[in-house]
Design a protein around this motif. Structure first.
Motif, PDB file in Angstrom:
ATOM      1  N   VAL A  53       0.854  -1.182   0.000  1.00 53.90           N
ATOM      2  CA  VAL A  53       0.000   0.000   0.000  1.00 53.90           C
ATOM      3  C   VAL A  53       0.894   1.237   0.000  1.00 53.90           C
ATOM      4  N   LEU A  54       0.639   2.141  -0.932  1.00 54.65           N
ATOM      5  CA  LEU A  54       1.321   3.435  -0.956  1.00 54.65           C
ATOM      6  C   LEU A  54       0.456   4.418  -0.189  1.00 54.65           C
ATOM      7  N   VAL A  55       1.006   4.979   0.896  1.00 53.12           N
ATOM      8  CA  VAL A  55       0.293   5.963   1.701  1.00 53.12           C
ATOM      9  C   VAL A  55       0.885   7.330   1.391  1.00 53.12           C
ATOM     10  N   VAL A  56       0.047   8.228   0.852  1.00 54.16           N
ATOM     11  CA  VAL A  56       0.481   9.584   0.516  1.00 54.16           C
ATOM     12  C   VAL A  56      -0.151  10.522   1.531  1.00 54.16           C
TER      13      VAL A  56
ATOM     14  N   LEU B 224      -4.660   8.161  -0.181  1.00 50.12           N
ATOM     15  CA  LEU B 224      -4.279   9.483  -0.633  1.00 50.12           C
ATOM     16  C   LEU B 224      -4.961  10.576   0.163  1.00 50.12           C
ATOM     17  N   ASP B 225      -4.164  11.449   0.780  1.00 49.90           N
ATOM     18  CA  ASP B 225      -4.695  12.638   1.443  1.00 49.90           C
ATOM     19  C   ASP B 225      -5.044  13.650   0.361  1.00 49.90           C
ATOM     20  N   VAL B 226      -5.950  14.565   0.658  1.00 47.96           N
ATOM     21  CA  VAL B 226      -6.324  15.593  -0.319  1.00 47.96           C
ATOM     22  C   VAL B 226      -5.392  16.796  -0.223  1.00 47.96           C
ATOM     23  N   VAL B 227      -5.166  17.281   0.996  1.00 48.31           N
ATOM     24  CA  VAL B 227      -4.352  18.478   1.199  1.00 48.31           C
ATOM     25  C   VAL B 227      -2.890  18.059   1.338  1.00 48.31           C
ATOM     26  N   LEU B 228      -2.126  18.308   0.280  1.00 46.27           N
ATOM     27  CA  LEU B 228      -0.717  17.953   0.229  1.00 46.27           C
ATOM     28  C   LEU B 228       0.089  19.159  -0.239  1.00 46.27           C
ATOM     29  N   PRO B 229       1.382  19.215   0.096  1.00 47.18           N
ATOM     30  CA  PRO B 229       2.199  20.303  -0.450  1.00 47.18           C
ATOM     31  C   PRO B 229       2.332  20.156  -1.967  1.00 47.18           C
ATOM     32  N   GLY B 230       2.262  21.250  -2.684  1.00 48.15           N
ATOM     33  CA  GLY B 230       2.354  21.191  -4.149  1.00 48.15           C
ATOM     34  C   GLY B 230       1.063  20.672  -4.747  1.00 48.15           C
ATOM     35  N   GLN B 231       1.153  19.544  -5.402  1.00 45.73           N
ATOM     36  CA  GLN B 231       0.007  18.920  -6.072  1.00 45.73           C
ATOM     37  C   GLN B 231      -0.996  18.381  -5.053  1.00 45.73           C
ATOM     38  N   SER B 232      -2.290  18.650  -5.258  1.00 44.32           N
ATOM     39  CA  SER B 232      -3.310  18.143  -4.330  1.00 44.32           C
ATOM     40  C   SER B 232      -3.574  16.661  -4.585  1.00 44.32           C
TER      41      SER B 232
ATOM     42  N   PHE C 163      -6.442  15.367  -5.035  1.00 44.48           N
ATOM     43  CA  PHE C 163      -7.417  15.262  -6.120  1.00 44.48           C
ATOM     44  C   PHE C 163      -6.708  15.253  -7.474  1.00 44.48           C
ATOM     45  N   GLU C 164      -5.715  16.144  -7.636  1.00 43.13           N
ATOM     46  CA  GLU C 164      -4.968  16.195  -8.904  1.00 43.13           C
ATOM     47  C   GLU C 164      -4.209  14.887  -9.131  1.00 43.13           C
ATOM     48  N   LEU C 165      -3.586  14.387  -8.071  1.00 38.30           N
ATOM     49  CA  LEU C 165      -2.835  13.143  -8.183  1.00 38.30           C
ATOM     50  C   LEU C 165      -3.768  11.968  -8.510  1.00 38.30           C
ATOM     51  N   CYS C 166      -4.929  11.930  -7.893  1.00 38.04           N
ATOM     52  CA  CYS C 166      -5.910  10.885  -8.178  1.00 38.04           C
ATOM     53  C   CYS C 166      -6.284  10.899  -9.658  1.00 38.04           C
ATOM     54  N   ARG C 167      -6.550  12.070 -10.191  1.00 37.24           N
ATOM     55  CA  ARG C 167      -6.908  12.184 -11.613  1.00 37.24           C
ATOM     56  C   ARG C 167      -5.775  11.651 -12.489  1.00 37.24           C
ATOM     57  N   GLU C 168      -4.520  11.999 -12.161  1.00 35.12           N
ATOM     58  CA  GLU C 168      -3.380  11.524 -12.955  1.00 35.12           C
ATOM     59  C   GLU C 168      -3.246  10.003 -12.884  1.00 35.12           C
ATOM     60  N   ILE C 169      -3.410   9.459 -11.681  1.00 34.37           N
ATOM     61  CA  ILE C 169      -3.303   8.003 -11.505  1.00 34.37           C
ATOM     62  C   ILE C 169      -4.365   7.289 -12.337  1.00 34.37           C
ATOM     63  N   LYS C 170      -5.594   7.792 -12.286  1.00 36.41           N
ATOM     64  CA  LYS C 170      -6.713   7.119 -12.944  1.00 36.41           C
ATOM     65  C   LYS C 170      -6.750   7.331 -14.459  1.00 36.41           C
ATOM     66  N   THR C 171      -6.026   8.323 -14.973  1.00 32.89           N
ATOM     67  CA  THR C 171      -5.997   8.527 -16.429  1.00 32.89           C
ATOM     68  C   THR C 171      -4.750   7.936 -17.079  1.00 32.89           C
ATOM     69  N   ASP C 172      -3.804   7.457 -16.271  1.00 37.96           N
ATOM     70  CA  ASP C 172      -2.583   6.840 -16.801  1.00 37.96           C
ATOM     71  C   ASP C 172      -2.845   5.343 -16.980  1.00 37.96           C
TER      72      ASP C 172
END
Length: 120
Positions: free
Chosen positions: A4-7, A51-59, A61-70
């Protein structure tokens, strides 16, 4: 072994979730930003991402979208785990492809039940 990757950028939340997951026999890889998560995603190929929502830099939500579209990562289940617990946040996570949404503080049995459902 299931990995499990915990962000998560909160050290307290990271330690708590890591403890829960390791006690359940899961391997944990951690990242504290979206950028670090991207690197670990490709080097460790996790079975599930928390995946946490509030992260430094990329949120989250943005990371989730990238993961799911790759195409290389789109099949990995994503669990959003956040203090942002409104219906709008849950709807947004769902629209971006998240497989589950858990409010913080995360409850151990709920977290493990959700993970088991997603990595059958």
């Amino acid at each position: 072994m299931t990995t499990v990757l915990v962000v998560e950028d909160s050290l307290t939340d990271m330690k708590l979730m890591t403890y829960y997951l390791q006690q359940a026999g899961l391997a944990v890889v951690s990242a504290n930003s979206g950028e670090e998560a991207q690197e670990k995603l490709h080097s460790h190929k996790p079975n599930l991402i928390i995946l946490d929502v509030v992260l430094p830099g990329q949120s989250g939500f943005e990371l989730c979208r990238e993961i799911k579209t790759d195409p290389h990562t789109s099949e990995i289940p994503v669990v959003i785990c956040s203090t942002k617990d409104t219906d709008v946040d849950k709807m947004w996570a769902n629209m971006l492809g998240a497989d589950a949404y858990l409010p913080k503080p995360v409850e151990e049995t709920e977290l493990l039940r959700t993970i088991r459902q997603l990595i059958k």
